[in-house]
Design a protein around this motif. Structure first.
Motif, PDB file in Angstrom:
ATOM      1  N   GLN A  55       0.835  -1.200   0.000  1.00  0.00           N
ATOM      2  CA  GLN A  55       0.000   0.000   0.000  1.00  0.00           C
ATOM      3  C   GLN A  55       0.878   1.261   0.000  1.00  0.00           C
ATOM      4  O   GLN A  55       1.882   1.315   0.691  1.00  0.00           O
ATOM      5  N   ARG A  56       0.456   2.242  -0.707  1.00  0.00           N
ATOM      6  CA  ARG A  56       1.176   3.492  -0.832  1.00  0.00           C
ATOM      7  C   ARG A  56       1.484   4.173   0.520  1.00  0.00           C
ATOM      8  O   ARG A  56       2.589   4.658   0.719  1.00  0.00           O
ATOM      9  N   PRO A  57       0.496   4.207   1.451  1.00  0.00           N
ATOM     10  CA  PRO A  57       0.759   4.937   2.695  1.00  0.00           C
ATOM     11  C   PRO A  57       1.989   4.449   3.457  1.00  0.00           C
ATOM     12  O   PRO A  57       2.662   5.230   4.121  1.00  0.00           O
ATOM     13  N   THR A  58       2.325   3.185   3.343  1.00  0.00           N
ATOM     14  CA  THR A  58       3.475   2.669   4.077  1.00  0.00           C
ATOM     15  C   THR A  58       4.765   3.300   3.562  1.00  0.00           C
ATOM     16  O   THR A  58       5.638   3.690   4.331  1.00  0.00           O
ATOM     17  N   LEU A  59       4.865   3.402   2.253  1.00  0.00           N
ATOM     18  CA  LEU A  59       6.024   4.032   1.638  1.00  0.00           C
ATOM     19  C   LEU A  59       6.069   5.517   2.018  1.00  0.00           C
ATOM     20  O   LEU A  59       7.118   6.075   2.307  1.00  0.00           O
ATOM     21  N   GLN A  60       4.895   6.106   2.067  1.00  0.00           N
ATOM     22  CA  GLN A  60       4.814   7.521   2.445  1.00  0.00           C
ATOM     23  C   GLN A  60       5.288   7.721   3.889  1.00  0.00           C
ATOM     24  O   GLN A  60       6.020   8.656   4.182  1.00  0.00           O
ATOM     25  N   ASP A  61       4.901   6.839   4.772  1.00  0.00           N
ATOM     26  CA  ASP A  61       5.340   6.923   6.163  1.00  0.00           C
ATOM     27  C   ASP A  61       6.856   6.769   6.271  1.00  0.00           C
ATOM     28  O   ASP A  61       7.508   7.463   7.053  1.00  0.00           O
ATOM     29  N   TYR A  62       7.393   5.848   5.495  1.00  0.00           N
ATOM     30  CA  TYR A  62       8.846   5.614   5.498  1.00  0.00           C
ATOM     31  C   TYR A  62       9.572   6.922   5.143  1.00  0.00           C
ATOM     32  O   TYR A  62      10.587   7.268   5.729  1.00  0.00           O
ATOM     33  N   PHE A  63       8.995   7.650   4.199  1.00  0.00           N
ATOM     34  CA  PHE A  63       9.555   8.942   3.805  1.00  0.00           C
ATOM     35  C   PHE A  63       9.321   9.998   4.892  1.00  0.00           C
ATOM     36  O   PHE A  63      10.250  10.688   5.331  1.00  0.00           O
ATOM     37  N   LEU A  64       8.093  10.094   5.373  1.00  0.00           N
ATOM     38  CA  LEU A  64       7.748  11.151   6.330  1.00  0.00           C
ATOM     39  C   LEU A  64       8.517  11.042   7.649  1.00  0.00           C
ATOM     40  O   LEU A  64       8.733  12.035   8.320  1.00  0.00           O
ATOM     41  N   GLU A  65       8.935   9.840   7.973  1.00  0.00           N
ATOM     42  CA  GLU A  65       9.655   9.634   9.236  1.00  0.00           C
ATOM     43  C   GLU A  65      11.170   9.765   9.059  1.00  0.00           C
ATOM     44  O   GLU A  65      11.921   9.504  10.000  1.00  0.00           O
ATOM     45  N   SER A  66      11.626  10.157   7.895  1.00  0.00           N
ATOM     46  CA  SER A  66      13.064  10.125   7.614  1.00  0.00           C
ATOM     47  C   SER A  66      13.798  11.422   7.941  1.00  0.00           C
ATOM     48  O   SER A  66      15.002  11.503   7.752  1.00  0.00           O
ATOM     49  N   GLY A  67      13.080  12.427   8.443  1.00  0.00           N
ATOM     50  CA  GLY A  67      13.693  13.735   8.702  1.00  0.00           C
ATOM     51  C   GLY A  67      14.788  13.697   9.748  1.00  0.00           C
ATOM     52  O   GLY A  67      15.695  14.531   9.752  1.00  0.00           O
ATOM     53  N   ASP A  68      14.715  12.736  10.650  1.00  0.00           N
ATOM     54  CA  ASP A  68      15.747  12.639  11.691  1.00  0.00           C
ATOM     55  C   ASP A  68      16.429  11.268  11.656  1.00  0.00           C
ATOM     56  O   ASP A  68      16.857  10.749  12.666  1.00  0.00           O
ATOM     57  N   LYS A  69      16.487  10.703  10.438  1.00  0.00           N
ATOM     58  CA  LYS A  69      17.077   9.372  10.287  1.00  0.00           C
ATOM     59  C   LYS A  69      17.956   9.311   9.034  1.00  0.00           C
ATOM     60  O   LYS A  69      17.974  10.256   8.241  1.00  0.00           O
TER      61      LYS A  69
END
Ligand code: FE2
Length: 279
Positions: A55-69
């Motif tokens: 599902q698309r949202p999972t990939l989106q979350d992976y991106f959205l959580e990457s600001g401090d990773k």
């Protein structure tokens, strides 16, 4: 180019090309370090995220959580339907982001070179914060196009736009997908903004007129060059159709007298606030 000429050119055009800004050895150091990080990265646990079945949202979350990773993003179509990579891992990665400059000691030190801080100062940035870093691979033959955009669309700052520092770790040519810019295009405020609230992304369009791509000029640069991009400057890069990679490292700087919108996708928690050039 002397200081005043650089300032004048930047104000007029919204970009700067500084050849031989960093030594080849520094380019190689960053490339070697990235090759180590990629070797240590195990994509198995994220295969399902990128797999076409997911599902698309999972990939989106992976991106959205990457600001401090430090997260690894794959080229589109890097995976087979069963989640396996089509090509070897090191040649499948599109980019790595977005906190290399705070979390990895080699990238930390490079990003805070005195020379970079001095240039930021020269360009009028006040005690800037480094809000984002990206290592961009632009892989041979499969490195995709990045369509014309303004970085302020993604990293909006209220009073003064962010400024991008793009380091060519390898030469960038027409064949391997160098940057293209519209000189003077930074006078157009962001036409589009990506707004992120409660893990949901939406876009706000302020101007739907297309960019005049006939105004674009290519910036072919040798290894070790720095290209500075005003946050409102329209820029793009074409596909890499050559057998050579086009590795680059980019930083985005925020003048401390400008407020980073809390509606930006890139968020930092209290555990890792934005830092500047000095602790
Ligand atoms: Fe960009």
């Amino acid at each position: 180019m002397h200081t005043s000429e650089r300032q004048e050119f930047y104000t007029e055009n919204g970009f700067l090309v500084l050849k031989n800004f960093i030594p080849i050895e520094a380019c190689q150091l960053l490339m070697n370090r990235m090759s180590q990080l990629i070797a240590e990265f195990n994509p198995d646990h994220i295969k399902t995220i990128f797999s076409t079945k997911n599902q698309r949202p999972t990939l989106q979350d992976y991106f959205l959580e990457s600001g401090d990773k430090i997260r690894f993003f794959f080229e589109e179509n890097a995976f087979l339907p069963n989640g396996d990579l089509k090509f070897e891992k090191a040649l499948s990665i599109n980019k790595i982001g977005h906190a290399l400059h705070d979390l990895d000691s080699i990238f930390y030190c490079f990003s805070r070179l005195h020379k970079i801080a001095m240039l930021a100062d020269e360009l009028g940035l006040i005690d800037p914060l480094i809000v984002q870093s990206m290592y961009i691979c632009k892989q041979p033959l499969i490195g995709g196009e990045v369509t014309c955009h303004q970085d302020s669309t993604f990293l909006y700052a209220k009073e003064k736009p962010v400024v991008g520092f793009w380091f060519a770790l390898e030469e960038a040519t027409l064949e391997n997908g160098c940057l293209w810019v519209i000189p003077g295009g930074h006078r157009t405020p962001p036409k589009l903004r990506l707004i992120c609230k409660d893990q949901t992304i939406k876009t706000e369009q302020y101007d739907d007129s297309p960019w005049d791509l006939t105004q674009m000029i290519p910036l072919e640069v040798p290894r070790g060059s720095l290209i500075v991009l005003h946050g409102d400057l329209p820029h793009m890069s074409k596909e890499n159709v050559s057998p050579k990679s086009r590795h680059a490292y980019s930083l985005h700087l925020l003048s401390r007298d400008s407020e980073f919108s809390d509606e930006n996708w890139l968020k930092r928690g209290a555990h890792l606030p934005f830092k500047g050039f000095v602790d």
